[in-house]
Design an enzyme around this catalytic site. Structure first.
Site, short mmCIF file in Angstrom:
data_model
loop_
_atom_site.label_atom_id
_atom_site.label_comp_id
_atom_site.label_asym_id
_atom_site.label_seq_id
_atom_site.Cartn_x
_atom_site.Cartn_y
_atom_site.Cartn_z
N LYS A 192 26.76 36.60 59.93
CA LYS A 192 27.65 36.97 60.71
C LYS A 192 28.58 35.73 61.12
CE LYS A 192 29.83 37.70 64.30
NZ LYS A 192 31.21 36.97 64.34
N GLY A 245 25.91 28.25 68.92
CA GLY A 245 27.10 28.65 69.53
C GLY A 245 26.72 28.52 71.09
N SER A 246 27.26 29.18 71.84
CA SER A 246 27.52 28.80 73.19
C SER A 246 26.39 29.44 74.07
CB SER A 246 28.61 29.34 73.85
OG SER A 246 28.45 30.81 73.74
N GLY A 250 24.04 32.85 73.68
CA GLY A 250 22.35 32.72 73.39
C GLY A 250 21.70 33.55 74.36
N GLU A 268 20.57 27.26 69.07
CA GLU A 268 21.13 25.77 69.16
C GLU A 268 22.37 25.98 69.75
OE1 GLU A 268 19.75 23.60 67.67
OE2 GLU A 268 18.21 24.42 66.31
N CYS A 303 28.77 19.86 68.58
CA CYS A 303 27.72 20.03 69.46
C CYS A 303 27.12 18.72 69.97
CB CYS A 303 26.66 20.92 68.84
SG CYS A 303 26.03 20.57 67.50
N GLU A 402 30.19 21.40 79.59
CA GLU A 402 30.73 21.18 78.21
C GLU A 402 32.29 21.62 77.94
OE1 GLU A 402 29.32 23.61 74.97
OE2 GLU A 402 29.10 21.73 73.63
P1 NAD Z 1 30.19 31.42 70.67
O1 NAD Z 1 28.93 31.35 71.41
O2 NAD Z 1 31.34 32.06 71.31
O3 NAD Z 1 30.31 32.12 69.29
C1 NAD Z 1 29.18 32.01 68.13
C2 NAD Z 1 29.26 32.91 67.44
O4 NAD Z 1 28.55 34.07 68.10
C3 NAD Z 1 30.40 33.37 66.59
O5 NAD Z 1 30.06 34.04 65.23
C4 NAD Z 1 30.44 34.85 67.29
O6 NAD Z 1 31.17 35.77 66.62
C5 NAD Z 1 29.12 35.26 67.76
N1 NAD Z 1 29.01 36.21 69.09
C6 NAD Z 1 30.08 36.07 70.13
N2 NAD Z 1 29.48 36.97 70.96
C7 NAD Z 1 28.48 37.62 70.63
C8 NAD Z 1 27.79 38.61 70.88
N3 NAD Z 1 27.74 39.19 72.12
N4 NAD Z 1 26.51 39.11 70.06
C9 NAD Z 1 26.40 38.33 69.17
N5 NAD Z 1 27.05 37.26 68.57
C10 NAD Z 1 28.24 37.04 69.42
O7 NAD Z 1 30.61 29.82 70.31
P2 NAD Z 1 31.66 29.16 69.70
O8 NAD Z 1 32.93 29.37 70.62
O9 NAD Z 1 32.01 29.79 68.30
O10 NAD Z 1 31.18 27.74 69.29
C11 NAD Z 1 31.16 26.82 70.39
C12 NAD Z 1 29.77 26.51 71.09
O11 NAD Z 1 28.92 26.37 70.00
C13 NAD Z 1 29.78 25.39 71.89
O12 NAD Z 1 29.29 25.66 73.30
C14 NAD Z 1 29.11 24.39 70.98
O13 NAD Z 1 28.33 23.61 72.12
C15 NAD Z 1 28.01 25.31 70.29
N6 NAD Z 1 27.62 24.48 68.92
C16 NAD Z 1 26.24 24.20 69.07
C17 NAD Z 1 25.74 23.53 68.03
C18 NAD Z 1 24.35 22.90 67.91
O14 NAD Z 1 23.59 22.73 66.91
N7 NAD Z 1 23.43 23.05 69.14
C19 NAD Z 1 26.81 23.27 66.82
C20 NAD Z 1 27.90 23.80 67.05
C21 NAD Z 1 28.34 24.32 68.12
#
Ligand code: NAD
Length: 498
Positions: A192, A245-246, A250, A268, A303, A402
């Site tokens: 996804k 992601g966030s 998570g 992550e 990240c 962050e």
């Molecule tokens: P996000 O968590 O909003 O989205 C990440 C993914 O999750 C997207 O594909 C989104 O569509 C999906 N998503 C959103 N809501 C969901 C739900 N309810 N159920 C399942 N999936 C869902 O994050 P973002 O805004 O895309 O990215 C930024 C964040 O990612 C920041 O907090 C950043 O630190 C983190 N990040 C971490 C790393 C790492 O390796 N630790 C790397 C890159 C980004």
């Protein structure tokens, strides 16, 4: 100096029209079952690039069913590792052959400067796929040291269907960190992609198919997190979710697992990584330059970005001067122009979030030394001047939360103990760095900092051979290296009485 011929190739790809994109399920491109679509807006100029399919529960069901059927047929899961290796090596070659096309497509979607995107996205994805291809026929099971009348074997088996959910900052690189080991181990995968940057992952899946990956083994369902993402997280027939992601999402994924089939979840998440400069920093100019890159590249949307700069008092003013000099030289502009050091912020929403963070920090008494405003408004794109806040106090929001944008918090410390205390004073623990000429200081700091990686006298070095992942609320599970293979396999014991 920008390479002129490379720039011409970039411009050729930039001019290509992008057709409306479908889902990729069971080797076929198809519209979402309900026919819905989402606009894809380019952060370069704010214009609509194309549309992607807005997949939902029905589409996730179709993709998971295809993935499961492929797994059960054994067309991939039961092949010899050497055969999987052959296909994955071809896949890596195809990614390299299409590297610039993939990079430009990704940049039009998410705004990362092309110099960085070219290396970090397709080239790094190819390296990752090749690494796991090469590794998989060299991983052995184990024989336990039991009594002579028994033989106990420990065998690694693929999990089944793995869901991969990634963010928009480096979708190919981060996607490959999960898709690579999952496929190498024999799993089927449903990806996804992030809704604002799906294009390069869709193209990646087509290349996998071209390389000979059987239909149904790698599927891509674009759509919103709250629909397609949630459906994948809640699916009863998905064995694991690998997520970047966030923290907020998570947490949801852990809940979905609890509410459904207790699928494994690897997270992550974000960071607020400390970059600590001691008075005996070996080369202050170099340290300032690397530190500026460590927070501002890709507009801070990294990240592991070093978003908290902790500087020892006696070099504080000098270091800030050097930092301001290098920051002032950074050229922010069109991410597809090789002359730009920093491209666009990924979306209008993200830009607004960054600007609001700057305003809030000023209200809380932060001392803004430079930047923090929108640039190149006339282009319609989302550009922002890197912001440096000096004398940030530990209780300010900027010291704790962050931003995921080009906003740096600079803090002062007197002693090593204070540096450790400040470094560990957030719920995160993803990355960090220490600058010192003293080996003992470096080793003490490596032990004391609660983070997945501690860089010494640099910021941000990485390699596919080295694991990446967080401590504390930066998540758990590891991407990259041979350790990642454990996440995508189950350990089975065979107990044989002789
Ligand atoms: P996000 O968590 O909003 O989205 C990440 C993914 O999750 C997207 O594909 C989104 O569509 C999906 N998503 C959103 N809501 C969901 C739900 N309810 N159920 C399942 N999936 C869902 O994050 P973002 O805004 O895309 O990215 C930024 C964040 O990612 C920041 O907090 C950043 O630190 C983190 N990040 C971490 C790393 C790492 O390796 N630790 C790397 C890159 C980004």
């Amino acid at each position: 100096m920008p390479d002129i011929s490379f720039q011409q190739d970039i411009d050729r790809y930039r001019a290509l029209r992008i057709a409306p994109q479908g889902l990729f399920i069971d080797g076929q491109v198809m519209p979402a079952a309900r026919g819905a679509t989402l606009d894809t807006v380019s952060p370069i100029d704010g214009q609509t690039l194309t549309t992607i399919a807005d997949g939902d529960t029905v589409d996730i069901d179709r993709a998971v069913a295809a993935a499961r059927a492929a797994f059960e047929r054994g067309v991939w899961s039961c092949t010899a590792p050497a055969q999987r290796k052959k296909v994955l090596l071809r896949f890596a070659e195809l990614i390299e052959a299409h590297a610039l096309e993939l990079a430009v497509l990704g940049v039009r979607d998410n705004g990362t400067e092309i110099g960085m995107a070219y290396k970090a996205e397709p080239l790094s994805a190819a390296t990752t796929i090749r690494y796991y291809a090469e590794a998989i026929d060299k991983v052995y099971g184990e024989v336990a040291p039991t009594a002579p009348q028994t033989l106990a074997l420990m065998l690694r088996e693929p999990l089944g269907v793995v869901g991969v959910i990634v963010p928009w900052n480096f979708p190919l690189m981060i996607g490959a960190w999960k898709i690579g080991p999952a496929l190498a181990a024999g799993n089927s995968v449903v990806v996804k992609p992030p809704e604002i940057a799906s294009l390069s992952l869709l193209r990646l899946a087509q290349l996998a198919s071209e390389a000979g990956l059987p239909d149904g083994v790698l599927n891509v369902v674009t759509g919103r997190g709250s629909t397609a993402g949630e459906a994948l997280g809640l699916h009863m027939d998905v064995d694991a979710i690998a997520f970047t992601g966030s923290g907020a999402v998570g947490r949801r994924l852990l809940e979905y697992s609890g509410r459904s089939n207790l699928k494994r979840v690897y997270l992550e998440l974000g960071g607020k990584s400390p970059n600590i400069v001691f008075a005996d920093v070996p080369d202050i100019k170099n340290a300032a330059k690397v530190s500026a890159n460590g927070i501002f590249r890709n507009s801070g949307q990294v990240c592991v970005a070093g978003s908290r700069l902790l500087v020892q008092s006696s070099v504080y003013d000098r270091f800030l001067d050097e930092l301001m000099t290098v920051t002032a030289r950074l050229k922010i502009g069109d991410p597809l122009d090789l002359g730009s050091d920093i491209g666009a912020v990924s979306s209008a929403t993200q830009l607004q979030k960054n600007l609001a963070f700057v305003a809030r920090t000023e209200q809380e008494g932060g001392r803004l030394l430079c930047g923090g405003d929108r640039l190149h408004v006339e282009t319609g794109g989302y550009y922002m001047a890197p912001a440096v806040f000096a004398d940030v106090a530990p209780e300010m929001t900027l010291a704790r939360e962050e931003v995921f944008g080009p906003v740096l918090a600079v803090m002062r410390f007197e002693t090593e103990e204070e540096a450790v205390r400040l470094a560990n004073a957030t719920p995160y623990g993803l990355a960090s760095a220490v600058w010192t000429s003293n080996l003992s200081t470096a080793h003490r700091m490596i032990k004391a900092i609660r983070a997945g990686v501690v860089h010494v006298n640099t910021y941000g070095g990485a390699d596919i051979t080295v694991p990446l992942g967080g401590f504390k609320q930066s998540g758990f599970g590891r991407d990259k290296s041979l350790h990642a293979l454990n996440e995508y396999t189950d350990l089975k014991t065979a107990w044989i009485v002789l």
